[in-house]
Design a protein around this motif. Structure first.
Motif, mmCIF file in Angstrom:
data_model
loop_
_atom_site.group_PDB
_atom_site.id
_atom_site.type_symbol
_atom_site.label_atom_id
_atom_site.label_comp_id
_atom_site.label_asym_id
_atom_site.label_seq_id
_atom_site.Cartn_x
_atom_site.Cartn_y
_atom_site.Cartn_z
ATOM 1 N N UNK A 69 41.611 13.593 48.967
ATOM 2 C CA UNK A 69 42.552 14.675 48.667
ATOM 3 C C UNK A 69 42.924 15.440 49.932
ATOM 4 N N UNK A 70 41.947 15.746 50.761
ATOM 5 C CA UNK A 70 42.228 16.467 52.002
ATOM 6 C C UNK A 70 43.184 15.702 52.887
ATOM 7 N N UNK A 71 43.065 14.387 52.889
ATOM 8 C CA UNK A 71 43.928 13.559 53.737
ATOM 9 C C UNK A 71 45.370 13.593 53.285
ATOM 10 N N UNK A 72 45.604 13.600 51.969
ATOM 11 C CA UNK A 72 46.973 13.610 51.451
ATOM 12 C C UNK A 72 47.750 14.796 52.002
ATOM 13 N N UNK A 73 47.186 16.001 51.878
ATOM 14 C CA UNK A 73 47.877 17.207 52.338
ATOM 15 C C UNK A 73 48.002 17.239 53.861
ATOM 16 N N UNK A 74 46.962 16.766 54.541
ATOM 17 C CA UNK A 74 47.000 16.772 56.001
ATOM 18 C C UNK A 74 48.091 15.841 56.519
ATOM 19 N N UNK A 75 48.241 14.669 55.896
ATOM 20 C CA UNK A 75 49.269 13.722 56.344
ATOM 21 C C UNK A 75 50.675 14.267 56.121
ATOM 22 N N UNK A 76 50.888 14.940 55.007
ATOM 23 C CA UNK A 76 52.204 15.532 54.753
ATOM 24 C C UNK A 76 52.534 16.585 55.801
ATOM 25 N N UNK A 77 51.553 17.393 56.171
ATOM 26 C CA UNK A 77 51.777 18.479 57.130
ATOM 27 C C UNK A 77 51.905 17.963 58.555
ATOM 28 N N UNK A 78 51.044 17.025 58.948
ATOM 29 C CA UNK A 78 50.976 16.628 60.347
ATOM 30 C C UNK A 78 52.241 15.923 60.809
ATOM 31 N N UNK A 79 52.911 15.188 59.911
ATOM 32 C CA UNK A 79 54.145 14.519 60.309
ATOM 33 C C UNK A 79 55.210 15.518 60.712
ATOM 34 N N UNK A 80 55.333 16.579 59.943
ATOM 35 C CA UNK A 80 56.291 17.638 60.252
ATOM 36 C C UNK A 80 55.954 18.307 61.589
ATOM 37 N N UNK A 81 54.663 18.538 61.826
ATOM 38 C CA UNK A 81 54.245 19.168 63.076
ATOM 39 C C UNK A 81 54.503 18.255 64.275
ATOM 40 N N UNK A 82 54.345 16.942 64.080
ATOM 41 C CA UNK A 82 54.619 15.996 65.175
ATOM 42 C C UNK A 82 56.078 16.067 65.607
ATOM 43 N N UNK A 83 56.983 16.171 64.651
ATOM 44 C CA UNK A 83 58.403 16.275 64.986
ATOM 45 C C UNK A 83 58.703 17.538 65.781
ATOM 46 N N UNK A 84 57.933 18.591 65.529
ATOM 47 C CA UNK A 84 58.200 19.875 66.181
ATOM 48 C C UNK A 84 57.464 20.033 67.508
ATOM 49 N N UNK A 85 56.172 19.694 67.553
ATOM 50 C CA UNK A 85 55.354 19.967 68.729
ATOM 51 C C UNK A 85 54.984 18.728 69.539
ATOM 52 N N UNK A 86 55.213 17.546 68.978
ATOM 53 C CA UNK A 86 54.875 16.314 69.684
ATOM 54 C C UNK A 86 53.512 15.794 69.289
ATOM 55 N N UNK A 87 53.296 14.480 69.370
ATOM 56 C CA UNK A 87 52.024 13.891 68.947
ATOM 57 C C UNK A 87 50.836 14.258 69.822
ATOM 58 N N UNK A 88 51.068 14.538 71.105
ATOM 59 C CA UNK A 88 49.951 14.828 72.016
ATOM 60 C C UNK A 88 49.184 16.066 71.578
#
Length: 473
Positions: A69-88
Motif C-alpha cells: 500500500x505504501x508503494x502505491x501512493x509513493x509511486x503516484x507522488x514520485x513521478x510528479x516530483x521527478x517531472x518537477x525536480x529531476x530524478x537525481x
C-alpha cells in the motif's frame, strides 16, 4: 530541445563508463537493487519476526498489505516530483529518507511498530519509477526500451537476491558475536545503512540529463522552467492510454509479485516438495530478471524500428497473451517437470511483458514521463494487491471447509486435507488470473498514437541512428 535529443545515448554499451548515460544506468540500477533488497529484506526472517514479536497470522498478512500500500501512493507522488525536480534529487531523498524505516525495523518491539515500519518501508518501492524516468532521459528512442527494461530487471533482482544475501549478512553478524535471535535486526539495520549510503552516491555522481541538472539547465535557458507541473500531471490522468498501461502493468508486474509470493506454498502443497527445494525453484524464477526484462525492451525497440509506435504496442499485446496462456496452462498441470517448464515460460513472458510496457511508456507524453511512469508503476502494486486478495480469500475459504470436513480425524489428516484444498484454490486462482491477463493483452491493442506522434517518433529514430557511433567504435 534538439540538443537534448542528440546528447542522449544512442548505443547501449555498458562498458562505456565515461559516458554520462551509461554511468547513470549503472548507478540507478544498483540503487534500485538496494531498494528492493531492503524492501523485501525482512521476508527471509518472517518466522523469526513472528516469534519474537508474538504476531498473529492476521498481523503477518497485514504487514504484506501495508508494504504494498505504501508503494502505491509513493509511486503516484514520485513521478510528479521527478517531472518537477529531476530524478537525481528525488532518488537522493528517497534513498536517504527510505533508509530510516528500514533501520528502525531493527529496533521494533511490538507488532504495531513493525506494521508502521513496513508501511513506510514500502515507499522505497517508488525507486522503480525514478529509475525508469532517469533512463528515459538518458537514452535515445532506438535503445530506450532496452535501457529501461534492463535497469528495471537488474533492480528487481534485489527482491530475490535477499533470499540469499540477508541470511549471509545474518551469518556474518553472528560470526562477530551477535545473538542468533537478534541477527535479523542487525541485518535490516545494515540494509538501511546501504540505502542511505547509496543516496549520497546518487547525489554526487549522477545528473538529471546528459546536459546537466534540471535546475542548472532552467537557469541557463537550455530547457524551459516547469511552471505547469500540475497541468502535466492532470493531462496524464486524463489520457486513456495511461490507464490501459496501468492495467497492463497490473497484469504483468503485479501478477509476477503475487505468483512469486505464493509459489513456494503452492509447489509444496501440490508436488509435496521440501521448503528449500520449492524456495530454490522460486529463486531461479526471480533470477530470470537478469535477462528476461531486457528481452522485452529489446523486442519493443525492434518492433518500434520496423513498425513504428504501433509495433511496440503489438508486441506488448502479443507477449501479454502468451503470459496469460502460460499461467493458465501451468495451473492445471500435475506433473512436476512439466509444471516447471511452463513456470519458466511464464517467468520469461511476464518479465518480457514488463520490459515491453516501459518501451511504450516514454512515447505517451514526453512532457510528463515522470507522472506517467508513476501512474503505470503504481498499477503494478495495485495488481499485486488485488491478485493476492483473490488468492487469499479463495484459499482461506477452501481451507476452512477442509478443516471442517476432517474434524476429528487427527492432525495429519487435517493438514493433508488443508494442503490439498489450498493447492486446488490457488490453482483455480491462477487459471482465473491467466484468463484475465489474456483479456488485458487484447485490451492493450486499444493504445493508439496519432499520425503526428508516429512521424515524430520516426524522425527521432532516424536522428538516433544518424548520431550513433560506428559499430566498431
Amino acid at each position: 530541445m534538439k540538443k537534448s535529443t542528440s546528447a542522449k545515448a544512442t548505443k547501449f554499451n555498458l562498458r562505456d563508463l565515461k559516458s554520462v548515460p551509461i554511468r547513470t544506468f549503472w548507478i540507478t540500477a544498483l540503487a534500485f537493487f538496494l531498494c528492493f533488497f531492503a524492501w523485501f529484506g525482512v521476508v527471509p526472517f518472517m518466522p523469526d519476526v513472528v516469534r519474537d514479536l508474538g504476531m498473529t497470522p492476521g498481523q503477518k498478512w497485514n504487514s504484506v498489505v501495508l508494504a504494498v500500500t505504501g508503494t502505491v501512493f509513493a509511486r503516484l507522488l514520485i513521478g510528479k516530483l521527478c517531472d518537477k525536480y529531476g530524478p537525481r534529487l528525488c532518488y537522493t531523498w528517497l534513498l536517504v529518507l527510505g533508509a530510516i524505516p528500514v533501520i528502525l525495523t531493527g529496533f521494533v518491539q511490538t507488532p504495531f511498530q513493525f506494521l508502521m515500519c513496513r508501511l513506510f518501508t514500502g515507499f522505497i518501492g517508488a525507486s522503480f519509477v525514478i529509475t525508469q524516468v532517469h533512463t528515459s532521459l538518458m537514452f535515445s528512442s532506438n535503445v530506450v526500451g532496452t535501457a529501461n527494461a534492463t535497469s528495471a530487471g537488474w533492480g528487481n533482482l534485489g527482491g530475490g537476491a535477499n533470499r540469499l544475501g540477508m541470511p549471509i549478512i545474518a551469518a556474518i553478524v553472528i560470526g562477530f558475536g551477535a545473538a542468533e535471535t537478534e541477527a535479523w535486526r542487525y541485518s535490516l539495520i545494515i540494509a538501511g545503512i546501504l540505502c542511505f549510503s547509496m543516496g549520497l552516491v546518487y547525489y554526487f555522481f549522477t545528473q538529471d540529463t546528459p546536459e546537466g541538472n534540471f535546475k542548472d539547465l532552467a537557469e541557463t535557458g537550455d530547457v524551459p522552467k516547469i511552471k505547469k507541473d500540475q497541468e502535466g500531471f492532470l493531462t496524464a490522468l486524463k489520457d486513456y492510454r495511461v490507464w490501459i498501461l496501468f492495467i497492463v502493468y497490473a497484469s504483468c508486474f503485479g501478477i509476477e509479485l503475487t505468483v512469486y509470493g505464493t509459489m513456494d506454498d503452492y509447489l509444496q502443497n501440490t508436488f509435496q516438495l521440501e521448503r528449500i527445494t520449492a524456495g530454490n525453484i522460486v529463486l531461479s524464477f526471480a533470477l530470470m530478471n537478469i535477462f528476461a526484462r531486457t528481452l522485452g525492451g529489446l523486442f519493443g525497440d525492434k518492433f518500434g524500428k520496423s513498425k513504428g509506435l504501433r509495433g511496440r504496442v503489438l508486441f506488448l499485446s502479443f507477449i501479454l497473451v502468451v503470459q496469460g496462456v502460460m499461467l493458465a496452462s501451468f495451473s492445471s498441470i500435475s506433473t512436476l517437470y512439466l509444471a516447471i517448464g511452463f513456470l519458466i515460460l511464464f517467468s520469461l513472458s511476464v518479465q518480457m511483458a514488463e520490459g515491453a510496457t516501459f518501451s511504450v511508456v516514454p512515447f505517451i507524453n514526453k512532457k510528463a514521463i515522470g507522472s506517467i511512469s508513476g501512474i503505470v508503476g503504481a498499477g503494478g502494486n495495485v495488481g499485486a494487491f488485488l491478485a493476492a486478495m483473490l488468492l487469499k480469500f479463495k484459499s482461506a475459504a477452501s481451507e476452512r471447509a477442509a478443516i471442517a470436513a476432517t474434524e476429528g480425524l487427527g492432525e495429519e489428516a487435517i493438514k493433508s486435507a488443508q494442503a490439498v484444498a489450498a493447492s486446488q484454490a490457488v490453482s483455480e486462482g491462477y487459471l482465473l488470473i491467466g484468463l484475465i491477463v489474456v483479456t488485458t493483452g487484447i485490451v492493450a491493442l486499444g493504445i493508439r498514437f496519432s499520425v503526428k506522434d508516429e512521424k515524430v517518433a520516426r524522425e527521432e529514430l532516424k536522428e538516433s541512428y544518424g548520431n550513433a557511433a560506428p559499430a566498431n567504435a
